[in-house]
Design a protein around this motif. Structure first.
Motif, mmCIF file in Angstrom:
data_model
loop_
_atom_site.group_PDB
_atom_site.id
_atom_site.type_symbol
_atom_site.label_atom_id
_atom_site.label_comp_id
_atom_site.label_asym_id
_atom_site.label_seq_id
_atom_site.Cartn_x
_atom_site.Cartn_y
_atom_site.Cartn_z
ATOM 1 N N ASP A 173 27.046 -34.217 0.786
ATOM 2 C CA ASP A 173 25.844 -34.040 -0.111
ATOM 3 C C ASP A 173 25.846 -32.856 -1.009
ATOM 4 O O ASP A 173 24.900 -32.665 -1.679
ATOM 5 C CB ASP A 173 24.648 -34.270 0.770
ATOM 6 N N THR B 159 23.422 -36.842 -4.876
ATOM 7 C CA THR B 159 22.899 -38.162 -5.170
ATOM 8 C C THR B 159 21.718 -38.007 -6.168
ATOM 9 O O THR B 159 21.326 -39.112 -6.788
ATOM 10 C CB THR B 159 22.454 -38.842 -4.066
ATOM 11 N N ASN B 160 21.228 -36.616 -6.458
ATOM 12 C CA ASN B 160 20.331 -36.325 -7.230
ATOM 13 C C ASN B 160 20.732 -36.016 -8.778
ATOM 14 O O ASN B 160 19.985 -36.033 -9.666
ATOM 15 C CB ASN B 160 19.446 -35.289 -6.857
#
Length: 444
Positions: free
Chosen positions: A289, A442-443
């Motif tokens: 992440d 993921t942003n």
């Protein structure tokens, strides 16, 4: 000396417990001038682990073995062991005998069967493992001759004088306080006698390790104390790390090859401004992440540059919270400053409102001067003013974090399990805010 025989002198705190917990024990004999509820809990743990019968556990205690409700303690001890009070002679000996299928393990020296003796004090202990300890058997027999087995009558007699003993104990504590004040620094955060931490997971010496007088020190004594706190935090982490995976929170992504990364540093360095005032366990993003392939290690691969949840031991207690930004190069601060905080303003305010009543405070802190610059008390402030507060005061050069603080005698700090429960609860409450204020791949 055969491989099964041991003759060893040690002064490592917690050594006896560490060794005994790894043994298969079929019989226990304890001789101790002083004995506390901490010793009772340890005996009970060994009894349960090895399924020992009461007749396989024998204790020989002095008449003055405990000044804090000795009658009640004797009553509890008598349920799990055969207990004798040595009263025909003045007992000052400390001998702990653990019989195993591989022979007899004996510890003797200065340590009593108390928290201080087993885990807190500087004690010198002689460890022996052998089947040829005739003289100790003779000493145990002498203790038996000089003692009387604890009966209901003896228990009642101790209970009857419990209030008087408590007054004497208070007087003794006052006397110790006067002596300790000789060596107390004006900047000490509290005195040993300010809190009764008997039986607590963290003790006075754990907190004192982070008092101002020790923060800038190095050397084997203070480094050993820091390591003791680190090991206690690692004990909490064994369970807590599994509990927090449900929130996608993990230990440092390099901790599998470098376990020391599970906690913050335990030595002074430029990173902590050569001032070690706390040690924490931390939980943050998984590497998938946070690490962009081909990105610089400094910006994206340094775990501590990312926001994380922390459980920290400080000089005046334990703190649980969201550590959002390091002073320099913080990933999530930079992410929010790029305009993302305005897009999420309403949602952030809603989460701040939900946190009211949780006794949380958001701090803007200058690590160079060791001073709080500003703070936002969630319970007292208008939750809809938080983003304005953040945008105005949070900046490069300052640390930014939201914490719940517990003082040393907080009931939540009594046991390992109670600390884990309060940590889980607070982190669960903070996690939605954490998700709103952090960057992930993921942003993008």
């Amino acid at each position: 000396m055969s491989k099964l025989e041991v003759d060893n002198w040690v002064w490592e705190k917690g050594y006896i417990q560490k060794v005994v917990k790894g043994l298969d024990v079929n019989k226990i004999i304890i001789v101790s001038a002083y004995f506390s509820s901490y010793g009772f809990d340890f005996i009970k743990e060994i009894k349960t682990k090895n399924n020992l019968h009461k007749d396989n556990i024998t204790l020989y205690l002095s008449k003055e073995f405990n000044m804090n409700k000795p009658g009640e303690l004797l009553e509890e001890l008598s349920e799990i062991a055969n207990v004798y009070i040595v009263h025909k002679e003045k007992l000052h000996a400390k001998v702990f005998m653990f019989y195993t299928p591989k022979g007899l393990k004996v510890f003797h020296g200065s340590a009593n069967f108390t928290r201080g003796g087993l885990d807190g004090n500087l004690e010198l202990i002689h460890e022996v493992h052998s089947n040829r300890i005739v003289r100790i058997d003779e000493f145990i027999n002498h203790c038996l001759i000089a003692s009387e087995k604890v009966s209901e009558k003896i228990i009642k007699s101790y209970k009857d004088i419990g209030r008087e003993l408590e007054k004497l104990s208070d007087s003794n504590r006052d006397a110790n306080q006067k002596i300790n004040e000789i060596f107390t620094d004006d900047k000490d955060l509290f005195r040993e006698t300010d809190y009764n931490l008997e039986g607590y997971f963290f003790n006075f010496y754990d907190y004192e390790t982070f008092f101002p007088k020790y923060q800038n020190q190095d050397g084997p004594i203070i480094n050993k104390r820091r390591d003791t706190v680190r090991k206690k935090l690692l004990t909490l982490n064994k369970q807590l790390k599994n509990e927090l995976k449900q929130y996608s929170l993990y230990n440092h992504w390099a901790s599998e090859r470098k376990p020391e990364f599970i906690t913050s540093q335990i030595i002074r360095s430029d990173y902590n401004h050569n001032r070690l005032s706390w040690i924490c366990i931390r939980y943050g993003k998984h590497r998938k992440d946070a690490i962009i392939e081909g990105s610089s290690a400094e910006r994206y691969e340094s775990f501590i540059k990312h926001a994380c949840m922390q459980v920290s031991v400080v000089g005046d207690g334990v703190q649980i919270g969201l550590f959002h930004a390091t002073a320099n190069g913080a990933i999530d601060r930079n992410y929010l400053k790029e305009g993302k905080i305005d897009n999420r303003k309403d949602k952030i305010h809603q989460e701040i409102k939900k946190l009211q009543g949780e006794q949380l405070v958001w701090y803007i802190y200058d690590p160079k001067s060791d001073k709080t610059i500003h703070k936002f008390e969630v319970d007292k402030e208008d939750p809809y003013s938080f983003v304005d507060f953040y945008k105005k005061y949070d900046r490069e050069g300052y640390e930014s974090f939201c914490i719940y603080h517990m003082f040393p005698n907080d009931e939540n700090l009594k046991t390992k399990d109670s600390i884990i429960q309060i940590a889980k609860g607070k982190i669960a409450k903070l996690n939605p805010l954490y998700e709103l204020m952090t960057w992930r791949i993921t942003n993008i």
